[in-house]
Design an enzyme around this catalytic site. Sequence first.
Site, PDB file in Angstrom:
ATOM      1  N   HIS A   1       7.583   9.537  -2.905  1.00  0.00           N
ATOM      2  CA  HIS A   1       7.922   8.796  -4.152  1.00  0.00           C
ATOM      3  C   HIS A   1       6.855   9.225  -5.190  1.00  0.00           C
ATOM      4  CE1 HIS A   1       4.430   6.902  -2.173  1.00  0.00           C
ATOM      5  NE2 HIS A   1       4.137   6.182  -3.504  1.00  0.00           N
ATOM      6  N   ASP A   2       6.039  10.125  -4.674  1.00  0.00           N
ATOM      7  CA  ASP A   2       5.064  10.572  -5.878  1.00  0.00           C
ATOM      8  C   ASP A   2       5.363  11.824  -6.402  1.00  0.00           C
ATOM      9  OD1 ASP A   2       2.224   9.029  -4.182  1.00  0.00           O
ATOM     10  OD2 ASP A   2       3.519   8.333  -6.019  1.00  0.00           O
TER      11      ASP A   2
ATOM     12  N   ASP B   1      -2.762   3.282   1.734  1.00  0.00           N
ATOM     13  CA  ASP B   1      -2.771   4.078   0.583  1.00  0.00           C
ATOM     14  C   ASP B   1      -4.003   4.670   0.095  1.00  0.00           C
ATOM     15  OD1 ASP B   1      -1.079   4.579  -2.097  1.00  0.00           O
ATOM     16  OD2 ASP B   1      -2.651   3.263  -2.889  1.00  0.00           O
TER      17      ASP B   1
ATOM     18  N   GLU C   1      -3.049   8.038   3.824  1.00  0.00           N
ATOM     19  CA  GLU C   1      -2.510   9.007   2.579  1.00  0.00           C
ATOM     20  C   GLU C   1      -3.933   9.693   2.103  1.00  0.00           C
ATOM     21  OE1 GLU C   1      -2.068   7.589  -1.334  1.00  0.00           O
ATOM     22  OE2 GLU C   1      -0.595   9.245  -1.594  1.00  0.00           O
TER      23      GLU C   1
ATOM     24  N   ASP D   1       3.480  -0.557   3.849  1.00  0.00           N
ATOM     25  CA  ASP D   1       2.071   0.234   2.907  1.00  0.00           C
ATOM     26  C   ASP D   1       1.047  -0.699   2.749  1.00  0.00           C
ATOM     27  OD1 ASP D   1       3.263   2.730   0.712  1.00  0.00           O
ATOM     28  OD2 ASP D   1       1.313   2.113   1.237  1.00  0.00           O
TER      29      ASP D   1
END
Length: 536
Positions: A316-317, A190, A242, A95
Amino acid sequence: MTFKNKVIYQIYPKSYLDTTGSGVGDLQGIIQKLDYLAELGIDMIWLNPIYPSPQKDNGYDISDYVAINPDFGTMADFERLIAEAKKRGIDLMLDMVLNHVSTEHAWFQKALAGDAYYQDFFILRDTPTDWVSKFGGNAWAPFGDTGKYYLHLFDVTQADLNWRNENVRYEMYKVVNFWREKGVHGFRFDVINLIGKDEMLKDNPENEGKAEYTDRPLTHDYLQALNQASFGKDSDSVTVGEMSSTTIENCLLYSRPERHELAMTFNFHHLKVDYIDGQKWTKTDFDFAELKRLFHTWGEKMSDGGGWNALFWNNHDQPRAINRFIDHKNFRIKGATMLAASIHLSRGTPYIYMGEEIGMVDPDFTSMADYVDVESVNAYQMLLDNGLTPEAAFEIIQTKSRDNSRTPMQWDATANAGFSTAKPWLRAGNHAEITVAADKDGEIFKFYQKLIQLRKTDSLISDGTYKAAYQDSEQIYAFIRELDGRKLLVLNNFSNQPAGFELLPEFETAEVLVNNYADITAGQLQPYQSLALVIG
Ligand code: TEU
């Protein structure tokens, strides 16, 4: 194999397996589970940030890009993880949080101490704009006692980097290349569509009051330069951006191969169909018609336009999709397998979030004391400030919190779900019924194994076009894949009731490729039935 026939498994390292009794997951724990992941059949593991961080945003607040958070282990552990994974044909995806750094990062500390070189690494202004943070509140904070303000689109401890500064860009290239040299060829970027924001900060009257800093044209220039200076040198790189609040048009630009930006993009529009007026911190049933419209529009435009989607229901969000889209108390298994088929047979690269392969659901948290996520804690206070009762506010947090998917991986029915011998950093969910030990040879896991194998072995799935089908159905989401004269019709009943349908004539002689039920009823799908029929 290219990214088009890979399946990527996301691990939230903090919650996967703790081997030291710290209550926090670690790299050694992931190494111990590589055989499990090899049995599932996945090709790449995306790890959420594993770098040194104050953990205000669980690692998305990085204080050193080129080291390992000691809570997770050492660089030697990481190198062993890479080597052991490769032995099993599994690559890693790291990430890359390049939009912002922790205010504890040396760059920010030197800037605060007055070093002009590093002050230009950040976005400082004498007068803040009216932008708001995505975690609530003002997006600007006082920059020490300089009288200036620094930008933080997320938490106040996450200072946005100034990508217009070529020294920042060169530092970012160095970060990616450091991990490439460790053997990493997968990268998730990200909120990367925010890095062109400074265009909106020039003292330009037409920008006043506008916060359209997302998907700025400059972003594409920066990504092409990053590609050329780092991962673009590898023929087998797998990159995904993302893209918060993005558009199809931009995702085509980000992911069309000839533009040399990224391989694919995450967009989140399908995970906002249970929002009211686009607001996350609300509670309502999901809008199936809108979900279908989004899948069909994105599927066809990306297929026709040569772009590439990352396909996912969970991360994870997000709260777990089973809780959002399925009558899971009555149809957890069929709902889980239908959700899987609806993306794994579609056009794009599928992502499996840890625990999805055994049908994990949201935890049964009963009070705000159970929740730790900075976004959720801020949102609860905002809801109270907006006049909701504690009960009403809590019910919304229970439905939408990011902690819902961050609970420990449920390995077995022992204490803490077999995740840790210590009290976990976040309480485990309802692990008695749903565990790897009980479900690894179960229906959901085996269904995922089959879908993963199909993507590897059938080019109709990995490379076929995408076309919408049964658009008018109020229960069925369907699409047709096509390649070299072969056709696949995928029918997904998104309801807990039987759904009638008329089979398209061209599929009357088709064979069954996938069915999450044991048999077929002509002209009718059972609750949450996925049926894929292939010609040729
Ligand atoms: O998330 C981007 C983002 O917009 C998040 O606010 C997310 O969409 C939202 O929480 C959904 O409700 C990325 C990371 O995935 C997230 O974990 C980080 O907190 C965030 O960026 C800041 O780095």
